[in-house]
Design a protein around this motif. Structure first.
Motif, PDB file in Angstrom:
ATOM      1  N   UNK A  67      54.336   4.912 -16.859  1.00  0.00           N
ATOM      2  CA  UNK A  67      53.379   3.962 -17.411  1.00  0.00           C
ATOM      3  C   UNK A  67      54.005   3.249 -18.609  1.00  0.00           C
TER       4      UNK A  67
ATOM      5  N   UNK B 160      49.570  12.231 -23.797  1.00  0.00           N
ATOM      6  CA  UNK B 160      48.399  11.441 -24.186  1.00  0.00           C
ATOM      7  C   UNK B 160      47.706  10.798 -22.987  1.00  0.00           C
ATOM      8  N   UNK B 161      48.376  10.769 -21.852  1.00  0.00           N
ATOM      9  CA  UNK B 161      47.778  10.171 -20.649  1.00  0.00           C
ATOM     10  C   UNK B 161      46.867  11.154 -19.916  1.00  0.00           C
TER      11      UNK B 161
ATOM     12  N   UNK C 160      47.243  12.767 -14.079  1.00  0.00           N
ATOM     13  CA  UNK C 160      47.956  11.603 -13.559  1.00  0.00           C
ATOM     14  C   UNK C 160      48.754  11.873 -12.278  1.00  0.00           C
TER      15      UNK C 160
ATOM     16  N   UNK D 162      47.957  13.589  -9.765  1.00  0.00           N
ATOM     17  CA  UNK D 162      47.038  13.525  -8.630  1.00  0.00           C
ATOM     18  C   UNK D 162      46.524  12.102  -8.429  1.00  0.00           C
ATOM     19  N   UNK D 163      46.405  11.365  -9.525  1.00  0.00           N
ATOM     20  CA  UNK D 163      45.840  10.015  -9.436  1.00  0.00           C
ATOM     21  C   UNK D 163      46.891   8.973  -9.029  1.00  0.00           C
ATOM     22  N   UNK D 164      48.145   9.262  -9.303  1.00  0.00           N
ATOM     23  CA  UNK D 164      49.236   8.324  -8.951  1.00  0.00           C
ATOM     24  C   UNK D 164      50.306   9.107  -8.189  1.00  0.00           C
ATOM     25  N   UNK D 165      49.940   9.658  -7.021  1.00  0.00           N
ATOM     26  CA  UNK D 165      50.806  10.669  -6.384  1.00  0.00           C
ATOM     27  C   UNK D 165      52.140  10.150  -5.869  1.00  0.00           C
TER      28      UNK D 165
ATOM     29  N   UNK E 292      43.425  15.819 -25.263  1.00  0.00           N
ATOM     30  CA  UNK E 292      42.885  16.677 -24.213  1.00  0.00           C
ATOM     31  C   UNK E 292      43.839  16.668 -23.028  1.00  0.00           C
TER      32      UNK E 292
ATOM     33  N   UNK F 198      47.666   3.468 -17.123  1.00  0.00           N
ATOM     34  CA  UNK F 198      47.078   4.775 -16.831  1.00  0.00           C
ATOM     35  C   UNK F 198      46.939   5.590 -18.123  1.00  0.00           C
ATOM     36  N   UNK F 199      45.814   6.239 -18.286  1.00  0.00           N
ATOM     37  CA  UNK F 199      45.667   7.169 -19.400  1.00  0.00           C
ATOM     38  C   UNK F 199      45.376   6.542 -20.748  1.00  0.00           C
TER      39      UNK F 199
ATOM     40  N   UNK G 123      38.131   5.503 -18.648  1.00  0.00           N
ATOM     41  CA  UNK G 123      36.989   6.325 -18.233  1.00  0.00           C
ATOM     42  C   UNK G 123      36.312   6.959 -19.444  1.00  0.00           C
ATOM     43  N   UNK G 124      37.081   7.338 -20.434  1.00  0.00           N
ATOM     44  CA  UNK G 124      36.487   7.924 -21.650  1.00  0.00           C
ATOM     45  C   UNK G 124      35.621   6.898 -22.381  1.00  0.00           C
TER      46      UNK G 124
ATOM     47  N   UNK H 276      31.570   7.243 -23.150  1.00  0.00           N
ATOM     48  CA  UNK H 276      30.925   7.069 -24.456  1.00  0.00           C
ATOM     49  C   UNK H 276      29.931   5.903 -24.425  1.00  0.00           C
TER      50      UNK H 276
ATOM     51  N   UNK I 161      40.523   3.372  -8.022  1.00  0.00           N
ATOM     52  CA  UNK I 161      41.593   4.351  -8.212  1.00  0.00           C
ATOM     53  C   UNK I 161      42.570   4.274  -7.057  1.00  0.00           C
TER      54      UNK I 161
ATOM     55  N   UNK J 120      44.155   6.941  -5.946  1.00  0.00           N
ATOM     56  CA  UNK J 120      43.779   8.140  -5.212  1.00  0.00           C
ATOM     57  C   UNK J 120      42.759   8.904  -6.045  1.00  0.00           C
ATOM     58  N   UNK J 121      42.045   9.795  -5.438  1.00  0.00           N
ATOM     59  CA  UNK J 121      41.092  10.732  -6.060  1.00  0.00           C
ATOM     60  C   UNK J 121      39.805  10.033  -6.538  1.00  0.00           C
TER      61      UNK J 121
ATOM     62  N   UNK K 158      38.117  11.458  -9.135  1.00  0.00           N
ATOM     63  CA  UNK K 158      37.876  12.178 -10.392  1.00  0.00           C
ATOM     64  C   UNK K 158      37.035  11.346 -11.357  1.00  0.00           C
ATOM     65  N   UNK K 159      37.417  10.080 -11.517  1.00  0.00           N
ATOM     66  CA  UNK K 159      36.730   9.232 -12.498  1.00  0.00           C
ATOM     67  C   UNK K 159      35.303   8.953 -12.052  1.00  0.00           C
TER      68      UNK K 159
ATOM     69  N   UNK L 234      33.185  11.810 -12.930  1.00  0.00           N
ATOM     70  CA  UNK L 234      32.874  11.845 -14.375  1.00  0.00           C
ATOM     71  C   UNK L 234      31.738  10.876 -14.693  1.00  0.00           C
TER      72      UNK L 234
ATOM     73  N   UNK M 261      42.250  -0.178 -11.435  1.00  0.00           N
ATOM     74  CA  UNK M 261      43.370   0.759 -11.310  1.00  0.00           C
ATOM     75  C   UNK M 261      44.177   0.740 -12.615  1.00  0.00           C
ATOM     76  N   UNK M 262      44.706   1.879 -13.022  1.00  0.00           N
ATOM     77  CA  UNK M 262      45.525   1.961 -14.229  1.00  0.00           C
ATOM     78  C   UNK M 262      46.862   1.264 -14.027  1.00  0.00           C
TER      79      UNK M 262
ATOM     80  N   UNK N  18      37.602   7.800 -28.769  1.00  0.00           N
ATOM     81  CA  UNK N  18      36.577   8.457 -27.937  1.00  0.00           C
ATOM     82  C   UNK N  18      36.380   9.905 -28.365  1.00  0.00           C
ATOM     83  N   UNK N  19      37.450  10.548 -28.814  1.00  0.00           N
ATOM     84  CA  UNK N  19      37.306  11.954 -29.194  1.00  0.00           C
ATOM     85  C   UNK N  19      36.591  12.093 -30.537  1.00  0.00           C
TER      86      UNK N  19
END
Lengths: 226, 226
Positions: free
Chosen positions: A38, A142-143, A147, A149-152, A173, B39-40, B44-45, B49, B66, B68-69, B71-72, B75, B119-120, B197-198
């Motif tokens: 990235x 930080x990503x 990742x 799994x998301x960008x296989x 996180x 990406x990252x 999504x965070x 929020x 996405x 793939x997946x 996940x987002x 969430x 997409x990221x 976000x954190x």
């Protein structure tokens, strides 16, 4: 459907040119990395730390791929190694033709290690073989840990994963064990390094391994190249 | 040359479909964001929020893009808002056709705010209009302060920049003033927010602005939409 056919033709043509690049690299005995990630994962920083350690041990050259600007090439040139800049002008990845053309501006005689820094993009460079011996993907902590799994495709096609910015683990996180598990779910044979360019952690291990690969390659022990 | 022609045709066709999407959005009175970043970076965070604060004030739906997946999408679905997942299967960006097809699975009646998470990828989504009213680009502080100059098209085509992960500024080499200067060199009219976000910093300001945009839009005050 026609678009898919065009894409396949583009990739087939790319693979042909990549094979030609690989022959040129073999002819000169250069071991070649294609470094992908990235934007902002730390590709150029890893290169800087690598050049600090290896530039007096190995004859190294760099090809810098960027959408715009020669900032990264300037950072690398400061180490006194040959650098060729490819600006893609909006293009989202390097391809074998761009690298082939860049080789016209680079004297490979005596070069033992050629590092190609790709455009910052975790998607498009995945399918474009440049003729490299090893694709190295960086993922920064930080990503997040999802990742791979998301960008296989990128993680599947790489041989080496560098998990960078491990100094930031206390503040983000990201479960590094989970990140490595996810990467190995996609590609069980991935060689994994953990690094921090700012804290200089893990760089020696990476450089020792890289130096070994270069020496194995130049001694004709190509069986060990991954 | 033929490739360039094909690309232009693809983009022209995309712009046509994007206009159609925009008409559908206008018809339903929905204000639409296209959220893009590496990406990252925290797309999504930021959405999480945002939904925490606005889901009881506005009727919101989300389209998740996405490679793939899901996940987002999972969430986002946890917030009880309608979500449609687009998996591009390796594709590097959403296009207007994918969004058009996704709208077949989404009831826009009464929806005031539709957020499309792309997409990221900081390169390819830049040129694909989805029919949105506002393109929002995220840049995280961990990516460094040079990204607007290195990936200019995305920052030129966006109306809003969210500088995310400002809580990590003490630990990374990123001059936030320089980052904002660089962004404004590319696009002087960029509206800029700074968020964590954190640590929940800057989110209220962003949400207040967004809520205002939605209300301006639904009251037909389209002149204020950027």
């Amino acid at each position: 459907m026609s678009i898919i056919t065009i894409e396949r033709k583009v990739l087939e043509k790319n693979d042909e040119l990549a094979s030609q690049n690989r022959e040129v690299f073999q002819h000169h005995g250069a071991f070649v990395l294609n470094v992908v990630s990235s934007p902002g994962s730390g590709k150029t920083s890893i290169l800087e730390r690598t050049l600090e350690r290896l530039k007096n041990k190995l004859r190294i050259a760099v090809i810098e791929g960027d959408v715009q600007t020669d900032f990264d090439a300037q950072r690398i040139a400061a180490f006194g190694v040959p650098v060729v800049q490819i600006i893609t002008n909006g293009g989202c990845h390097l391809d074998a033709k761009l690298v082939h053309d860049a080789l016209g501006n680079l004297d490979l005689n005596g070069i033992q290690l050629l590092i190609i820094e790709n455009v910052g993009n975790l998607v498009c460079p995945a399918n474009y073989d440049l003729g490299e011996h090893t694709k190295v993907v960086l993922a920064s902590t930080t990503e997040g840990d999802d990742k791979p799994l998301k960008y296989p495709t990128m993680f599947r096609n790489a041989s080496v994963l560098i998990v960078n910015k491990i100094d930031l683990l206390p503040y983000v996180r990201c479960d590094i064990a989970e990140l490595k598990n996810n990467a190995r779910r996609i590609n069980p044979s991935l060689m994994i390094f953990e690094t921090s360019c700012t804290k200089q952690e893990g760089i020696d291990r990476w450089c020792t391994w890289l130096e070994e690969q270069v020496h194995n390659h130049s001694s004709g022990n190509t069986g060990k190249i991954i």
